[in-house]
Design a protein around this motif. Structure first.
Motif, PDB file in Angstrom:
ATOM      1  N   LEU A  45       1.238  49.654 -79.596  1.00 32.48           N
ATOM      2  CA  LEU A  45       0.357  49.436 -80.818  1.00 32.48           C
ATOM      3  C   LEU A  45      -1.163  49.680 -80.670  1.00 32.48           C
ATOM      4  CD1 LEU A  45       3.118  48.466 -81.872  1.00 32.48           C
ATOM      5  CD2 LEU A  45       2.016  47.076 -83.397  1.00 32.48           C
ATOM      6  N   LEU A  49      -5.520  48.040 -84.934  1.00 31.53           N
ATOM      7  CA  LEU A  49      -4.797  47.814 -86.314  1.00 31.53           C
ATOM      8  C   LEU A  49      -5.081  46.646 -87.025  1.00 31.53           C
ATOM      9  CD1 LEU A  49      -2.015  45.626 -85.877  1.00 31.53           C
ATOM     10  CD2 LEU A  49      -1.347  47.127 -84.350  1.00 31.53           C
ATOM     11  N   ASP A  50      -4.597  46.495 -88.337  1.00 32.98           N
ATOM     12  CA  ASP A  50      -4.650  45.347 -89.217  1.00 32.98           C
ATOM     13  C   ASP A  50      -3.631  44.600 -89.169  1.00 32.98           C
ATOM     14  OD1 ASP A  50      -5.520  43.765 -91.267  1.00 32.98           O
ATOM     15  OD2 ASP A  50      -5.459  45.033 -92.714  1.00 32.98           O
ATOM     16  N   PRO A  51      -3.669  43.327 -88.398  1.00 34.62           N
ATOM     17  CA  PRO A  51      -2.539  42.511 -88.388  1.00 34.62           C
ATOM     18  C   PRO A  51      -1.647  42.247 -89.301  1.00 34.62           C
ATOM     19  CG  PRO A  51      -4.442  41.742 -87.030  1.00 34.62           C
ATOM     20  CD  PRO A  51      -5.074  42.917 -87.950  1.00 34.62           C
ATOM     21  N   SER A  53      -1.008  43.926 -91.937  1.00 36.54           N
ATOM     22  CA  SER A  53      -0.402  44.881 -92.765  1.00 36.54           C
ATOM     23  C   SER A  53       0.922  45.471 -91.774  1.00 36.54           C
ATOM     24  CB  SER A  53      -1.375  46.495 -92.477  1.00 36.54           C
ATOM     25  OG  SER A  53      -1.757  46.546 -91.155  1.00 36.54           O
ATOM     26  N   LEU A  54       1.220  44.769 -90.850  1.00 39.05           N
ATOM     27  CA  LEU A  54       2.355  45.115 -90.158  1.00 39.05           C
ATOM     28  C   LEU A  54       3.774  44.801 -90.893  1.00 39.05           C
ATOM     29  CD1 LEU A  54       3.712  45.723 -87.592  1.00 39.05           C
ATOM     30  CD2 LEU A  54       3.729  43.214 -86.806  1.00 39.05           C
ATOM     31  N   ARG A  55       4.487  45.699 -90.962  1.00 40.17           N
ATOM     32  CA  ARG A  55       6.110  45.669 -91.758  1.00 40.17           C
ATOM     33  C   ARG A  55       7.010  46.222 -90.618  1.00 40.17           C
ATOM     34  NH1 ARG A  55       2.844  43.430 -94.381  1.00 40.17           N
ATOM     35  NH2 ARG A  55       2.326  43.413 -96.577  1.00 40.17           N
ATOM     36  N   ILE A  71       1.949  39.972 -84.630  1.00 39.65           N
ATOM     37  CA  ILE A  71       1.111  40.597 -83.531  1.00 39.65           C
ATOM     38  C   ILE A  71       1.036  39.729 -82.379  1.00 39.65           C
ATOM     39  CG2 ILE A  71      -0.844  41.826 -83.291  1.00 39.65           C
ATOM     40  CD1 ILE A  71       0.955  43.592 -84.720  1.00 39.65           C
ATOM     41  N   ALA A 195       3.942  43.999 -80.965  1.00 39.66           N
ATOM     42  CA  ALA A 195       4.836  43.648 -82.290  1.00 39.66           C
ATOM     43  C   ALA A 195       6.035  42.494 -81.654  1.00 39.66           C
ATOM     44  CB  ALA A 195       5.200  44.480 -83.477  1.00 39.66           C
ATOM     45  N   LEU A 211       8.417  50.148 -87.667  1.00 40.32           N
ATOM     46  CA  LEU A 211       7.157  49.322 -87.586  1.00 40.32           C
ATOM     47  C   LEU A 211       6.159  50.304 -88.326  1.00 40.32           C
ATOM     48  CD1 LEU A 211       6.728  47.895 -84.172  1.00 40.32           C
ATOM     49  CD2 LEU A 211       7.732  46.938 -85.977  1.00 40.32           C
ATOM     50  N   GLU A 212       5.428  49.641 -89.398  1.00 43.17           N
ATOM     51  CA  GLU A 212       4.535  50.313 -90.412  1.00 43.17           C
ATOM     52  C   GLU A 212       3.310  49.366 -90.253  1.00 43.17           C
ATOM     53  OE1 GLU A 212       5.099  52.589 -94.390  1.00 43.17           O
ATOM     54  OE2 GLU A 212       4.714  50.566 -94.761  1.00 43.17           O
ATOM     55  N   TYR A 213       2.264  49.785 -90.110  1.00 44.64           N
ATOM     56  CA  TYR A 213       0.812  49.001 -89.841  1.00 44.64           C
ATOM     57  C   TYR A 213      -0.261  50.107 -90.467  1.00 44.64           C
ATOM     58  CZ  TYR A 213       0.834  51.732 -85.529  1.00 44.64           C
ATOM     59  OH  TYR A 213       0.996  52.669 -84.581  1.00 44.64           O
TER      60      TYR A 213
END
Length: 710
Positions: A45, A49-51, A53-55, A71, A195, A211-213
């Motif tokens: 990752l 990244l924006d912590p 926003s993790l899906r 994260i 993640a 994983l989507e972020y």
């Protein structure tokens, strides 16, 4: 143990990216078997990244589900053996530039030394006779200095040329390094983002994790390429996009989608409060909030009874053996007495939540009266301590609280100095029910404070606001792409999209490095309607222009941007395409059509009419001739303009077969009084158009600017 650790670490591959007006949403895929403990670490990752926003979700395994995703940042020494030729080249050129500059400076110092050589006659005493000047020695010295300076200056020219060459190479290398991808680490210690995902399923089940972020530092603007052949009624419009990203990871072989929405726009529903008529009523408590529970201190009684935690290495180095404790300084006041360590808690005397019922905890304190520290709890160091007052022996505060200091420990003011200002009084408690702020009601950011927290925060929920300077620097560098200069005729998607949002999916995978420069991505072909029209305004310029009338036949809008027009496989020009809603029509100019000629002549006849010749009649005649010298038939639109008036005693009568623009199809907005002829000319054909109008005004008046109109 190493094998188990390797089995829990899954590699991931970036599969798809959706670029928004600012920012992007990335989708990574990882595959493996569910371990015994169900916890896996997905690597790869980006640092920016924006912590929040993790899906994560499990694909391809109906019996497996994700129960946790968070994260984690790891630090490990950077592999110096990894290929980093560009950075090493910059360091080498810097050393070489410094060496060349040093050689040049030494040469300049030698030149100054030689230039300073001059004959110095010996001092003459009072009784010495006059001496003859040694002219030959002076001339020999001058020749020596001149010869030496000539050689030194010749060598200086070579050294300065070498220095300029090395400085140019260093400038080029620094520019390449600045434009290089930010996917590579920039320090000797590499921080990797992973993640940690907890899976609930049977051990050994093959599962694919998605994983989507969200990441900042990605922008795009639309661009088009239009292909057209003369004589054809259609064409091809290819949608392209100029994409720039500095997210910290290279997008290699990813599926790219482009969206006009704002990724950072808040989507919270507005809170509608009721309006009541009558007596004032207290505001209802916010939903989801309740008073703190009683007996919260008992939750940590066993933890406190176990004794203090072992001191870590950094803390042990900071504490000097035998040193006095550091006093706590109040904001804007003198330092207070040293704070002694708190005594162990009394299990039989629970202190509750640390404050009166109905007090809401907020970061750094409470809303209302400050909480009283319970047994075994250190005071809030961020809040000013109470003023120290001299106390008699044996009259210390009961319970041995943290602020129970003897009078001998109070700081004494220096002789002759003014006494310290009194501490500010505690704020009065807020009357009425508690009013939690939006931060306390944002449940996704609340974090339960542990037993090591100070200031009455143990066991309470507070908004989590950690500051990671490394991640903040990565996000700052990523956000710099928003300031990139736009290509010619380009318009940002949010400015041209208006009130609608659309998404465009690219037909093929693309590669976009993280270098912060524009890269062109082909999205796909858009079916549009095209027809060639010829337009002329002979009253302004007797030239016929070729235009393409483009109509949007899709269900999506075409955003504003540059369009490269190619006619008969030859690049013609780059024009600005306006925003076209579904079904919209616009006109794109192709330049003058030399094969069509236009000629315009006017004639004015002035006369009088009426019973006593009290009306002036201005009869304007317009004659336009067209000639088609092209190989095929064309349609020419000729525009004229008839005068308009709002005066009641002025009448205008038109005598022509032209039409108003509202009756003729066209994509533009026309000015009042515009009249249009549409003529179909065969190959080699001609046409003559006659029109005109009469202006009737009172005989004693004249038109502003003269009665004659062209």
């Amino acid at each position: 143990m190493a094998t188990a650790e390797a089995a829990q670490r899954w590699g991931s591959v970036l599969d798809a990216v959706v670029v928004y007006a600012q920012g992007a949403l990335c989708r990574r895929l990882a595959r493996g078997s569910v371990p015994a403990d169900g916890r896996v670490r997905v690597t790869g990752l980006p640092r920016s990244l924006d912590p929040g926003s993790l899906r994560a979700r499990a694909l391809g395994a109906p019996g497996v589900r994700v129960t946790e995703a968070r994260i984690e940042v790891e630090a490990e020494p950077y592999d110096t053996g990894a290929p980093d030729g560009l950075r090493r080249e910059v360091e080498r050129l810097r050393d070489e530039c410094a060496a060349a500059r040093g050689r040049r400076d030494r040469q300049l110092s030698l030149i100054e030394e030689v230039r300073a050589l001059r004959p110095v006659p010996p001092p003459r005493r009072k009784d010495d006779p006059h001496r003859r000047t040694p002219v030959d020695a002076w001339l020999e010295l001058a020749d020596f200095v001149d010869e030496r300076l000539t050689g030194l200056h010749s060598r200086l020219v070579g050294l300065e040329e070498a220095l300029r060459r090395v400085e140019h190479e260093l400038t080029v290398a620094l520019d390449r390094l600045a434009r290089a991808s930010t996917d590579a680490p920039s320090a000797q210690v590499e921080t990797t983002v992973s993640a940690v995902v907890a899976l609930d399923g049977a051990e050994g089940t093959e599962v694919e994790l998605e994983l989507e972020y969200g990441v900042p530092g990605a922008v795009w603007v639309p661009a088009y390429r239009l292909f057209h052949r003369r004589g054809d009624s259609g064409g091809r419009l290819v949608l392209r996009a100029s994409v720039a990203q500095r997210t910290g990871e290279d997008w290699t072989g990813v599926r790219v989608a482009l969206a006009t929405a704002d990724l950072r726009r808040a989507t919270d529903l507005p809170r509608l409060r009721s309006v009541r008529i009558g007596r004032r009523q207290p505001a209802p408590a916010s939903s989801g909030w309740r008073e703190p529970p009683a007996g919260l201190a008992d939750l940590f009684a066993g933890y406190d009874a176990a004794g203090p935690r072992p001191v870590t290495a950094p803390a042990r180095d900071a504490v000097v053996a035998g040193a006095a404790p550091v006093p706590v300084a109040a904001a804007g006041g003198p330092a207070s007495a040293p704070v002694p360590p708190p005594p162990p808690p009394a299990p039989s005397a629970p202190q509750g939540y640390g404050g009166p019922a109905g007090v809401l905890p907020v970061p750094g304190g409470v809303l209302g009266a400050p909480p009283a520290p319970f047994a075994g709890e250190a005071p809030d160091l961020a809040a000013p301590p109470p003023p120290l007052r001299p106390q008699r022996a044996g009259k210390a505060r009961a319970g041995g609280g943290p602020f129970a200091a003897p009078a001998a420990m109070a700081p004494a003011a220096p002789f002759g100095a003014a006494p310290p200002p009194p501490a500010a009084p505690a704020p009065a408690p807020v009357a009425g029910p508690p009013q939690p702020s939006g931060a306390e009601l944002d449940y996704t950011t609340l974090v339960l404070s542990g037993p090591d927290e100070q200031g009455g925060r143990r066991g309470r929920l507070f908004p989590d606001s950690p500051f990671d300077p490394v991640a903040a620097e990565h996000r700052r560098r990523a956000a710099s792409v928003a300031a990139l200069p736009l290509p010619g005729h380009a318009v940002r998607p949010r400015e041209s999209a208006g009130s609608f949002d659309h998404r465009f999916d690219a037909v093929a995978r693309a590669d976009i490095p993280s270098d912060g420069t524009w890269h062109t991505v082909t999205v796909g072909e858009i079916p549009v309607g095209l027809r060639t029209e010829y337009l002329c305004v002979p009253s302004v310029e007797q030239t016929v222009y070729a235009t393409l009338v483009l109509s949007n036949a899709t269900g999506q809008a075409l955003l504003a941007g540059p369009v490269e027009v190619t006619v008969d496989d030859d690049f013609l020009l780059t024009a600005a395409l306006p925003t076209l809603a579904p079904g919209g029509v616009c006109r794109v100019g192709l330049g003058p059509a030399e094969g069509i000629r236009v000629t315009r002549r006017t004639n004015l006849h002035e006369s009088t009419s009426g019973l006593r010749n009290n009306t002036t009649v201005l009869d304007h005649r317009v004659h336009v001739e067209l000639a088609n010298r092209l190989a095929g038939p064309v349609t020419v639109e000729v525009r004229e303009r008839a005068p308009v008036t709002s005066e009641p005693d002025v009448r205008i009568e038109e005598r022509s077969d032209w039409t108003a623009p509202g009756d003729a199809p066209g994509p533009e907005h026309h000015a009042p009084g515009t009249r249009v002829w549409r003529v179909d000319l065969p190959a080699g054909g001609t046409a003559a158009l006659d029109g005109g109008y009469e202006i009737r005004i009172p005989a004693g008046k004249a038109l502003v600017g003269g009665n004659r109109r062209s």
